[in-house]
Motif scaffolding. Structure first.
Motif, PDB file in Angstrom:
ATOM      1  N   HIS A 127       2.093  11.568   2.848  1.00  0.00           N
ATOM      2  CA  HIS A 127       0.863  10.794   2.916  1.00  0.00           C
ATOM      3  C   HIS A 127      -0.096  11.449   3.908  1.00  0.00           C
ATOM      4  CE1 HIS A 127       2.424   7.505   0.427  1.00  0.00           C
ATOM      5  NE2 HIS A 127       3.577   7.832   0.973  1.00  0.00           N
ATOM      6  N   GLU A 132      -0.148  11.161  -3.449  1.00  0.00           N
ATOM      7  CA  GLU A 132       0.754  11.305  -2.306  1.00  0.00           C
ATOM      8  C   GLU A 132       1.985  10.421  -2.471  1.00  0.00           C
ATOM      9  OE1 GLU A 132      -2.697  12.270   1.080  1.00  0.00           O
ATOM     10  OE2 GLU A 132      -1.909  10.241   0.821  1.00  0.00           O
ATOM     11  N   HIS A 187       0.820  -1.208   0.000  1.00  0.00           N
ATOM     12  CA  HIS A 187       0.000   0.000   0.000  1.00  0.00           C
ATOM     13  C   HIS A 187       0.861   1.268   0.000  1.00  0.00           C
ATOM     14  CE1 HIS A 187      -2.086  -3.131   2.560  1.00  0.00           C
ATOM     15  NE2 HIS A 187      -2.913  -3.010   1.529  1.00  0.00           N
ATOM     16  N   THR A 197      -9.450   4.985   4.401  1.00  0.00           N
ATOM     17  CA  THR A 197     -10.249   6.151   4.768  1.00  0.00           C
ATOM     18  C   THR A 197     -11.519   5.696   5.473  1.00  0.00           C
ATOM     19  OG1 THR A 197     -11.395   8.123   3.904  1.00  0.00           O
ATOM     20  CG2 THR A 197     -11.456   6.132   2.550  1.00  0.00           C
ATOM     21  N   ASP A 236       2.487   4.363   1.424  1.00  0.00           N
ATOM     22  CA  ASP A 236       3.115   4.688   2.717  1.00  0.00           C
ATOM     23  C   ASP A 236       3.867   3.513   3.338  1.00  0.00           C
ATOM     24  OD1 ASP A 236       1.376   3.127   4.384  1.00  0.00           O
ATOM     25  OD2 ASP A 236       0.320   4.861   5.155  1.00  0.00           O
ATOM     26  N   GLY A 285      -4.526   1.968  -2.100  1.00  0.00           N
ATOM     27  CA  GLY A 285      -4.957   2.468  -0.792  1.00  0.00           C
ATOM     28  C   GLY A 285      -6.428   2.802  -0.729  1.00  0.00           C
ATOM     29  N   SER A 341      -3.225  12.074   3.868  1.00  0.00           N
ATOM     30  CA  SER A 341      -4.532  11.445   4.116  1.00  0.00           C
ATOM     31  C   SER A 341      -4.476  10.514   5.316  1.00  0.00           C
ATOM     32  CB  SER A 341      -4.981  10.664   2.879  1.00  0.00           C
ATOM     33  OG  SER A 341      -4.047   9.636   2.558  1.00  0.00           O
ATOM     34  N   GLN A 342      -3.348   9.838   5.519  1.00  0.00           N
ATOM     35  CA  GLN A 342      -3.200   8.935   6.656  1.00  0.00           C
ATOM     36  C   GLN A 342      -2.731   9.675   7.896  1.00  0.00           C
ATOM     37  OE1 GLN A 342      -4.255   5.634   5.750  1.00  0.00           O
ATOM     38  NE2 GLN A 342      -4.785   7.104   4.163  1.00  0.00           N
ATOM     39  N   ARG A 397      -6.192  10.268  -4.329  1.00  0.00           N
ATOM     40  CA  ARG A 397      -5.409  11.073  -3.389  1.00  0.00           C
ATOM     41  C   ARG A 397      -4.157  10.335  -2.930  1.00  0.00           C
ATOM     42  NH1 ARG A 397      -7.534  13.634   2.403  1.00  0.00           N
ATOM     43  NH2 ARG A 397      -5.655  14.867   2.796  1.00  0.00           N
ATOM     44  N   ARG A 398      -4.308   9.080  -2.599  1.00  0.00           N
ATOM     45  CA  ARG A 398      -3.176   8.351  -2.036  1.00  0.00           C
ATOM     46  C   ARG A 398      -2.098   8.034  -3.078  1.00  0.00           C
ATOM     47  NH1 ARG A 398      -4.152   3.775   2.190  1.00  0.00           N
ATOM     48  NH2 ARG A 398      -2.006   4.445   2.653  1.00  0.00           N
TER      49      ARG A 398
END
Length: 247
Positions: A189, A62, A13, A47, A15, A43, A191-192, A58-59
């Motif tokens: 990253h 990133e 994934h 979310t 990250d 990913g 979003s995480q 988005r991921r």
């Protein structure tokens, strides 16, 4: 020492590479290696608020931004979170990726990890590393320097196997000087990171990475390190390339 200085980190994934081997990738980039970071999935389950298409977009952006920080290239096999499997279609995607990149050094997940996506990604990377240079396995041309690469398994999270037993590394890489850059890559990253920041009330995303790096560092007497287990099965190189590069 190696037919070409190209490294591929194939993880499950976005990250994962930043958590597990980015410090070593930074050192390799500083030494002039070509850097490729790939994920099996985009990913799409990472979310609690967005649909799978928005979070995937988005991921992967990133991940590409993170790789670009060290002059690297990002790839995605476009499998799905929770559905990464060792099957013919996924194998073909993996063979084709390896064929295009022609890595002489590969990083992937530990064979036994807390999450099955990680274990399946590890199997895919192991299969492709062994066979990608075989002419008939892919329609992509065999690039000069294609070979059975050095293969290293990254630490599982917390450095333990699925039964809670500590993993004993074969190789450590001092990343003290690269730790801040590794944190910059991980911070891409957002979003995480934002989700954990809201949930924990602290920057747990980066702190967890730093704690693990410090733990492995203490084992070799440095401030921060990454640890690996080298695959040394039949046909694979037996010498420890990372140890030789980063004495």
């Amino acid at each position: 020492m190696v037919p070409n200085r190209t490294v591929l980190a194939l993880l499950a994934h976005p990250d994962d590479a930043e958590m597990l081997c980015a410090g070593t990738l930074i050192r390799l980039a500083e030494a002039g290696w070509k850097i490729h970071i790939a994920t099996c999935a985009p990913g799409d389950c990472g979310t609690a608020t967005e649909n799978r298409w928005d979070i995937s977009s988005r991921r992967t952006r990133e991940a590409a931004a993170s790789a670009a920080k060290i002059g690297g290239t990002y790839h995605c096999l476009d499998e799905r979170d929770g559905f990464i499997v060792y099957d013919k279609p996924a194998l073909q995607k993996t063979y084709d990726l390896f064929r295009r990149v022609a890595p002489s050094l590969v990083f992937t997940h530990a064979p036994k990890d807390y999450m099955l996506d990680h274990e399946q990604a590890s199997l895919l990377a192991r299969a492709a590393s062994f066979l990608y240079a075989g002419p008939n396995v892919s329609a992509f041309p065999v690039l000069e320097g294609s070979c059975v690469p050095y293969l290293y398994y990254c630490d599982p999270i917390e450095g333990v196997d699925p039964f809670g037993q500590p993993v004993t590394p074969t190789t450590y890489v001092d990343i003290t000087a690269q730790l801040d850059k590794k944190a910059e890559m991980l911070a891409c990253h957002a979003s995480q990171r934002e989700w954990l920041l809201a949930h924990h009330g602290m920057d747990e995303y980066l702190e967890a990475m730093r704690r693990h790096a410090a733990m492995r560092g203490r084992q070799i007497g440095v401030a921060a390190a990454e640890a690996f287990v080298q695959h040394r099965g039949h046909a694979y190189p037996k010498n420890d390339l990372l140890a030789e590069l980063f004495r």
